[in-house]
Design a protein around this motif. Structure first.
Motif, PDB file in Angstrom:
ATOM      1  N   ARG A 147       0.925  -0.959   0.048  1.00  0.00           N
ATOM      2  CA  ARG A 147       0.095   0.072  -0.052  1.00  0.00           C
ATOM      3  C   ARG A 147       0.915   1.280  -0.100  1.00  0.00           C
ATOM      4  NH1 ARG A 147      -2.964  -0.863   4.232  1.00  0.00           N
ATOM      5  NH2 ARG A 147      -4.712  -2.115   3.334  1.00  0.00           N
ATOM      6  N   ASP A 148       1.898   1.234   0.720  1.00  0.00           N
ATOM      7  CA  ASP A 148       2.861   2.448   0.759  1.00  0.00           C
ATOM      8  C   ASP A 148       3.468   2.719  -0.612  1.00  0.00           C
ATOM      9  OD1 ASP A 148       2.431   2.843   3.468  1.00  0.00           O
ATOM     10  OD2 ASP A 148       4.140   2.044   4.131  1.00  0.00           O
ATOM     11  N   LEU A 149       4.133   1.561  -1.152  1.00  0.00           N
ATOM     12  CA  LEU A 149       4.719   1.605  -2.420  1.00  0.00           C
ATOM     13  C   LEU A 149       4.047   2.219  -3.407  1.00  0.00           C
ATOM     14  CD1 LEU A 149       7.356  -1.311  -2.346  1.00  0.00           C
ATOM     15  CD2 LEU A 149       7.779   1.165  -2.098  1.00  0.00           C
ATOM     16  N   PHE A 150       2.783   1.304  -3.810  1.00  0.00           N
ATOM     17  CA  PHE A 150       1.744   1.520  -4.823  1.00  0.00           C
ATOM     18  C   PHE A 150       0.529   2.131  -4.807  1.00  0.00           C
ATOM     19  CE2 PHE A 150       4.333  -2.602  -5.061  1.00  0.00           C
ATOM     20  CZ  PHE A 150       5.326  -2.148  -5.886  1.00  0.00           C
ATOM     21  N   LYS A 151      -0.043   2.699  -3.517  1.00  0.00           N
ATOM     22  CA  LYS A 151      -1.017   3.373  -3.294  1.00  0.00           C
ATOM     23  C   LYS A 151      -2.376   2.642  -3.531  1.00  0.00           C
ATOM     24  CE  LYS A 151       1.523   6.644  -2.087  1.00  0.00           C
ATOM     25  NZ  LYS A 151       2.460   5.875  -1.336  1.00  0.00           N
ATOM     26  N   LYS A 152      -2.122   1.188  -3.452  1.00  0.00           N
ATOM     27  CA  LYS A 152      -3.186   0.439  -3.803  1.00  0.00           C
ATOM     28  C   LYS A 152      -3.362  -0.619  -2.751  1.00  0.00           C
ATOM     29  CE  LYS A 152      -3.820   0.478  -8.627  1.00  0.00           C
ATOM     30  NZ  LYS A 152      -3.602  -0.156 -10.072  1.00  0.00           N
ATOM     31  N   ASP A 153      -4.482  -1.585  -2.852  1.00  0.00           N
ATOM     32  CA  ASP A 153      -4.465  -2.557  -1.755  1.00  0.00           C
ATOM     33  C   ASP A 153      -4.252  -3.703  -2.520  1.00  0.00           C
ATOM     34  OD1 ASP A 153      -5.312  -1.235   0.462  1.00  0.00           O
ATOM     35  OD2 ASP A 153      -7.534  -1.242   0.013  1.00  0.00           O
ATOM     36  N   MET A 154      -3.407  -4.638  -1.927  1.00  0.00           N
ATOM     37  CA  MET A 154      -2.645  -5.857  -2.622  1.00  0.00           C
ATOM     38  C   MET A 154      -4.086  -6.677  -3.012  1.00  0.00           C
ATOM     39  SD  MET A 154       0.332  -7.965  -1.299  1.00  0.00           S
ATOM     40  CE  MET A 154      -0.317  -9.543  -0.668  1.00  0.00           C
ATOM     41  N   ASP A 155      -4.845  -6.854  -1.843  1.00  0.00           N
ATOM     42  CA  ASP A 155      -5.930  -7.797  -2.213  1.00  0.00           C
ATOM     43  C   ASP A 155      -6.787  -7.385  -3.515  1.00  0.00           C
ATOM     44  OD1 ASP A 155      -6.759  -5.922  -0.624  1.00  0.00           O
ATOM     45  OD2 ASP A 155      -7.426  -7.228   0.986  1.00  0.00           O
ATOM     46  N   LYS A 156      -7.276  -6.114  -3.407  1.00  0.00           N
ATOM     47  CA  LYS A 156      -7.891  -5.808  -4.812  1.00  0.00           C
ATOM     48  C   LYS A 156      -7.204  -6.002  -5.990  1.00  0.00           C
ATOM     49  CE  LYS A 156     -10.830  -2.149  -3.114  1.00  0.00           C
ATOM     50  NZ  LYS A 156     -10.586  -0.996  -1.993  1.00  0.00           N
ATOM     51  N   ASP A 157      -5.675  -5.647  -6.084  1.00  0.00           N
ATOM     52  CA  ASP A 157      -4.915  -5.963  -7.262  1.00  0.00           C
ATOM     53  C   ASP A 157      -4.975  -7.485  -7.324  1.00  0.00           C
ATOM     54  OD1 ASP A 157      -4.380  -3.563  -7.731  1.00  0.00           O
ATOM     55  OD2 ASP A 157      -2.273  -3.614  -7.045  1.00  0.00           O
ATOM     56  N   VAL A 158      -4.823  -8.337  -6.348  1.00  0.00           N
ATOM     57  CA  VAL A 158      -4.919  -9.876  -6.648  1.00  0.00           C
ATOM     58  C   VAL A 158      -6.232 -10.322  -7.170  1.00  0.00           C
ATOM     59  CG1 VAL A 158      -4.822 -12.272  -5.240  1.00  0.00           C
ATOM     60  CG2 VAL A 158      -3.186 -10.371  -4.896  1.00  0.00           C
ATOM     61  N   ALA A 159      -7.299  -9.835  -6.743  1.00  0.00           N
ATOM     62  CA  ALA A 159      -8.720 -10.078  -7.331  1.00  0.00           C
ATOM     63  C   ALA A 159      -8.933  -9.696  -8.547  1.00  0.00           C
ATOM     64  CB  ALA A 159      -9.727  -9.371  -6.300  1.00  0.00           C
ATOM     65  N   GLY A 160      -8.459  -8.450  -9.124  1.00  0.00           N
ATOM     66  CA  GLY A 160      -8.629  -7.968 -10.382  1.00  0.00           C
ATOM     67  C   GLY A 160      -7.828  -8.782 -11.263  1.00  0.00           C
ATOM     68  N   ASP A 161      -6.794  -9.508 -10.901  1.00  0.00           N
ATOM     69  CA  ASP A 161      -5.915  -9.971 -11.992  1.00  0.00           C
ATOM     70  C   ASP A 161      -6.004 -11.631 -11.959  1.00  0.00           C
ATOM     71  OD1 ASP A 161      -3.860  -8.369 -13.275  1.00  0.00           O
ATOM     72  OD2 ASP A 161      -2.604 -10.188 -13.013  1.00  0.00           O
ATOM     73  N   THR A 162      -6.922 -11.980 -11.138  1.00  0.00           N
ATOM     74  CA  THR A 162      -7.213 -13.777 -11.415  1.00  0.00           C
ATOM     75  C   THR A 162      -8.604 -13.918 -11.198  1.00  0.00           C
ATOM     76  OG1 THR A 162      -6.991 -13.590  -8.833  1.00  0.00           O
ATOM     77  CG2 THR A 162      -4.871 -14.289 -10.117  1.00  0.00           C
ATOM     78  N   SER A 163      -8.974 -15.157 -11.407  1.00  0.00           N
ATOM     79  CA  SER A 163     -10.429 -15.341 -11.359  1.00  0.00           C
ATOM     80  C   SER A 163     -10.650 -16.687 -10.902  1.00  0.00           C
ATOM     81  CB  SER A 163     -10.638 -15.191 -12.934  1.00  0.00           C
ATOM     82  OG  SER A 163     -10.210 -16.332 -13.722  1.00  0.00           O
ATOM     83  N   GLY A 164     -11.931 -16.925 -10.837  1.00  0.00           N
ATOM     84  CA  GLY A 164     -12.764 -18.209 -10.378  1.00  0.00           C
ATOM     85  C   GLY A 164     -12.160 -18.731  -8.970  1.00  0.00           C
ATOM     86  N   ASN A 165     -11.883 -20.165  -8.662  1.00  0.00           N
ATOM     87  CA  ASN A 165     -11.537 -20.647  -7.256  1.00  0.00           C
ATOM     88  C   ASN A 165      -9.955 -20.200  -6.938  1.00  0.00           C
ATOM     89  OD1 ASN A 165     -14.024 -21.822  -6.462  1.00  0.00           O
ATOM     90  ND2 ASN A 165     -13.536 -23.570  -7.827  1.00  0.00           N
ATOM     91  N   PHE A 166      -9.174 -20.023  -8.256  1.00  0.00           N
ATOM     92  CA  PHE A 166      -7.873 -19.629  -7.878  1.00  0.00           C
ATOM     93  C   PHE A 166      -7.923 -18.310  -7.150  1.00  0.00           C
ATOM     94  CE2 PHE A 166      -3.847 -17.589 -10.030  1.00  0.00           C
ATOM     95  CZ  PHE A 166      -3.039 -18.193  -9.179  1.00  0.00           C
ATOM     96  N   ALA A 167      -8.461 -17.246  -7.763  1.00  0.00           N
ATOM     97  CA  ALA A 167      -8.700 -16.131  -7.300  1.00  0.00           C
ATOM     98  C   ALA A 167      -9.415 -16.141  -5.504  1.00  0.00           C
ATOM     99  CB  ALA A 167      -9.590 -14.997  -8.086  1.00  0.00           C
ATOM    100  N   LYS A 168     -10.231 -16.937  -5.341  1.00  0.00           N
ATOM    101  CA  LYS A 168     -10.958 -17.068  -4.128  1.00  0.00           C
ATOM    102  C   LYS A 168      -9.899 -17.584  -3.148  1.00  0.00           C
ATOM    103  CE  LYS A 168     -15.526 -17.846  -5.666  1.00  0.00           C
ATOM    104  NZ  LYS A 168     -16.353 -18.842  -6.197  1.00  0.00           N
TER     105      LYS A 168
END
Length: 338
Positions: A147-168
């Protein structure tokens, strides 16, 4: 007194959450003089053809905190930023390795995660390695730094970048809801979880992945170790065989990585290093990432597991599968032969 503080500095939380000594190969240098180191690096960079050996000798034998002090002195002295100077002076795998050393372990992990989710296609392998092999404490710190480095939430980025059960699954892990280990062994819950894993998978048609995700992302590591043992009394297959039968692709890789890390995290890293170096065109990125992110944490223990499992030392394997200044730097971070 210095010894006591040094010892306390070596205490850390293990994967499961119980206190464990750190096993780094890179420790703070004694008689440390950041101004002298900064001046030596400046001379090395300005030398015709660059004196890589001096840069390697200094940066691989200092702790991260010491490297920060060197960077501070360098900027005061050379009137420019050490990271930019290193970028200009080095290239290829050696450059990636030296720049990685200029970040703290959590900063490095956060940057690697970010890079794995950037642009076209996701570096799933990297994402799986980083999320599934880090313990709760490490993940909490990585999220904060992200969050400090990229001004974003890591979980939001992970969720936006993966899908299905893998994302879950990744999301459940990144939310760091894992129980702390308890001194009380709850045999009833161990049995319930083992049966739930069996009934959600091998026993039925199709897989109730949500149950697997909940158990694997929320229970403490010592508890899960006992659950997997108990699981064998319900299922004809052990937990790893069950995972291979029930799920495929990134989800399969993620669950297997988790189980391997619950069983023996340092062995997981040792095997991953071995695989990366033995593969065609040694996967230098993987080697670089594991060596940088673990050299101040548990690389000494990874070395021990490596030798036990692969019947030769990590040092010899690096020497055989890499070359040039990159090899010299890796061997220095490895910290010796076994």
């Amino acid at each position: 007194m210095a010894l006591v503080s040094e010892f306390l500095g070596q205490l850390t939380l293990s994967y499961g959450g119980e206190v464990e000594l750190k096993h780094p190969t890179v420790v703070p240098a004694r008689d440390f003089d950041p101004a002298r180191d900064a001046a030596r690096i400046d001379t090395a960079i300005k030398t015709k053809g660059v004196d890589e050996q001096t840069i390697i000798d200094i940066l691989t034998r200092r702790s991260y905190e010491q490297r920060r002090e060197i960077a501070f002195e360098y900027e005061r002295f050379a009137k420019k930023d050490l990271v930019s100077a290193l970028k200009g002076a080095l290239s290829g795998s050696l450059e990636a390795l030296m720049l990685g050393l200029m970040k703290s372990t959590a900063q490095y992990d956060a940057s690697e995660l970010k890079a794995s989710m950037k642009g076209l296609g996701t570096g799933e392998e990297t994402l799986i390695e980083l999320v599934c092999s880090r313990n709760n404490e490490e993940l909490v710190e990585i999220k904060r730094v992200y969050r400090d480095l990229f001004k974003k939430d890591m979980d939001k980025d992970v969720a936006g970048d993966t899908s299905g059960n893998f994302a879950k699954l990744l999301l459940a892990l990144v939310q760091t809801r894992r129980d702390e280990p308890s001194n009380v062994v709850d045999y009833v819950k161990i049995d319930e979880d083992a049966r739930a894993l069996y009934e959600a998978g091998v026993k039925r048609k199709g897989t109730d992945v949500a149950t697997w995700i909940t158990i694997m992302s929320q229970r403490s590591v010592p508890h899960l170790q006992k659950v997997f043992e108990r699981y064998k009394s319900y299922s004809p297959y052990d937990i790893k065989e069950s995972i291979r039968k029930e799920v495929k692709g990134d989800l399969e890789k993620s669950f297997l990585t988790l189980v391997e890390c619950f069983e023996n995290r340092q062995l997981y890293f040792a095997n991953r290093l071995n695989e990366a170096m033995k593969s065609k065109g040694a996967q230098e990125k993987v080697v670089t990432r594991i060596i940088i992110s673990r050299c101040e944490v548990d690389l000494m223990k990874i070395r021990t597991e490596f030798k036990k499992q692969h019947k030769r030392s990590l040092y010899q394997t690096i020497a055989e599968h890499t070359k040039g200044d990159y090899q010299k730097a890796l061997l220095s971070l490895c910290g010796g032969d076994d």
